[in-house]
Design a protein around this motif. Structure first.
Motif, PDB file in Angstrom:
ATOM      1  N   SER A 233       0.819  -1.172   0.175  1.00 21.63           N
ATOM      2  CA  SER A 233       0.009  -0.079   0.165  1.00 21.63           C
ATOM      3  C   SER A 233       0.935   1.214   0.044  1.00 21.63           C
ATOM      4  N   TRP A 270      -1.373   0.059   8.546  1.00 23.17           N
ATOM      5  CA  TRP A 270      -1.743  -1.285   8.112  1.00 23.17           C
ATOM      6  C   TRP A 270      -1.724  -2.244   9.347  1.00 23.17           C
ATOM      7  N   ASP A 275      -6.064  -6.964   8.389  1.00 23.92           N
ATOM      8  CA  ASP A 275      -5.909  -6.486   6.805  1.00 23.92           C
ATOM      9  C   ASP A 275      -6.954  -5.214   6.642  1.00 23.92           C
ATOM     10  N   ILE A 277      -6.640  -0.744   7.035  1.00 20.01           N
ATOM     11  CA  ILE A 277      -5.852   0.355   7.112  1.00 20.01           C
ATOM     12  C   ILE A 277      -6.504   1.556   7.998  1.00 20.01           C
ATOM     13  N   SER A 291      -8.655  -2.766   3.038  1.00 18.14           N
ATOM     14  CA  SER A 291      -7.956  -2.717   1.709  1.00 18.14           C
ATOM     15  C   SER A 291      -8.454  -3.734   0.800  1.00 18.14           C
TER      16      SER A 291
END
Length: 445
Positions: A233, A270, A275, A277, A291
């Motif tokens: 990311s 993150w 999983d 953000i 995400s």
């Protein structure tokens, strides 16, 4: 059947489910009960049953009974805010402020990066004192530090470096675009993601060559993260956008999402376990962003100051602002972003520079020169202060002559690390086995 006729294995099973005080009382009944109460396997079972995360730090020269007493008292002193055998080590050597610190998973190795361009490595030892085992003089100011196994990575001043701890050599020295303010290494130690001023790039660790280069981003890329499934990311600080790239595809196609608030993005984190953000903005707003789905899972209460740092665990989120505010949010459970409880912890007078959340403990560092330690459950409870409150620096280690500030922190179950300007301070709360046993009258002369 009288107590003298009970088999030893039956007595052991009974003691395993008794309180520690009852075990001590029973050991005074007969010599047989005393012998059973001293069995190492009995205390091993008691330890593994009653203490979470137990056994990993057990030394070879202590038995399970000594380990149980030491670990129990250490936990008790943490939660009471009265670490009796508190020790502080000041690790000096940097000439300018420390920009990042790293503590290995086993708690034995410490790394620190500094604006003086050096990377210093230490071997941790609680009794005889930590020792410096390596110095890498890398040139320009360093902005960030990462570690995978025996390899330490650092970035800054238009360069990223790969340093091997075992050989003491710089294995890779790669020039980047202008500036380098964030970096991340994937868990396979194959790829390095570096973010800078209006650009981000992915590099191959072995060759140092660019795999992908992304330019034209508006503003500094304040956060990059290599995820466990070969995604990474990228977040541009002034673009109010979050981009998630799949580096398995040849064109590194991006999924770019607009942040829910128009203000600049000032902090991102993150979470590996959930999983998602956490995104903080300059107007005090914070949200939790999926995400995978590309949607906002939850909006956190707005604070008055710009968000400076964020942290996320399975059940909690923490937000620190430039005004010293701390927001602790508790969720109902893993994967559920419904807010169960929210709490404001205003313990800092100035900007919160760093927050770390591990194993139901929260440690925060601030520009006011203090670090605060909290227990985190359904509610956040302050345990004690470092460099303020109940724990003051030793007289033999006077405060730094310049105005102190804490820029980076890390911790595990036995120690807190914090950068105090150019000095790395290690606060140890571990009880030696004999000292802990003496506290409970367990030492036999």
């Amino acid at each position: 059947m009288t107590c003298s006729e009970l088999p030893s294995d039956v007595i052991e099973n009974m003691l395993q489910f008794s309180t520690v005080s009852d075990v001590r009382t029973c050991m005074q009944v007969r010599s047989q009960w005393h012998d059973v109460g001293c069995r190492d396997r009995l205390w091993r079972d008691i330890t593994l049953e009653r203490l979470a995360f137990a056994g990993s730090d057990k030394s070879c020269d202590e038995n399970w009974k000594q380990y149980f007493v030491r670990t129990s008292l250490t936990k008790q002193h943490w939660e009471q805010g009265k670490p009796r055998h508190f020790k502080m080590q000041a690790l000096r050597g940097h000439t300018k402020h420390i920009t990042g610190i790293h503590l290995s998973e086993d708690g034995e190795r410490i790394g620190s990066a500094s604006a003086d361009g050096s990377l210093r490595l230490y071997k941790y030892a609680s009794a005889e004192g930590s020792k410096e085992v390596g110095v890498f003089k890398l040139g320009g100011p360093l902005e960030c530090i990462e570690a995978v196994g025996d390899t330490i990575y650092a970035a800054g001043h238009g360069m990223w470096y790969q340093c091997d701890v075992g050989s003491g050599l710089v294995k890779n020295k790669t020039r980047t675009e202008k500036g380098a303010v964030s970096m991340s290494v994937d868990e396979d130690n194959d790829l390095v993601v570096v973010g800078g001023d209006e650009w981000a790039a992915v590099y191959d660790v072995r060759s140092g060559k660019n795999v992908h280069v992304l330019k034209g981003l508006r503003g500094p890329v304040t956060y990059v993260k290599a995820m466990f499934d070969k995604r990474y990311s990228i977040t541009a600080g002034t673009a109010s956008k979050v981009a998630v790239y799949d580096i398995r595809s040849s064109d590194a196609a991006a999924h770019e999402y607009d942040a829910p608030y128009p203000a600049d993005i000032t902090a991102v984190k993150w979470s590996y376990t959930t999983d998602d953000i956490v995104i903080g903005h300059s107007d005090g707003n914070t949200c939790i962003f999926s995400s995978k789905m590309g949607v906002v899972d939850a909006n956190l209460p707005q604070l008055t100051g710009a968000v400076a740092c964020v942290e996320r665990s399975e059940t909690h989120a923490v937000v620190g602002t430039k005004k010293g505010e701390l927001l602790l949010v508790n969720y109902f459970g893993k994967g559920d972003t419904t807010i169960h409880r929210q709490q404001t912890l205003n313990e800092h007078a100035k900007r919160v520079n760093d927050v770390k959340l591990k194993n139901s403990r929260l440690v925060t560092g601030s520009a006011d020169g203090t670090a605060q330690v909290f227990s985190v459950g359904r509610v956040g409870k302050k345990l004690f202060s470092v460099l303020g409150g109940s724990l003051q620096p030793n007289a033999r280690n006077p405060p730094h002559p310049r105005k102190p500030f804490v820029s980076s922190i890390d911790f595990d179950d036995e120690k807190v690390l914090l950068s105090w300007n150019a000095v790395l301070r290690v606060y140890n709360f571990t009880l030696k086995a004999k000292e802990a046993a003496a506290d409970c009258g367990e030492v036999e002369e």
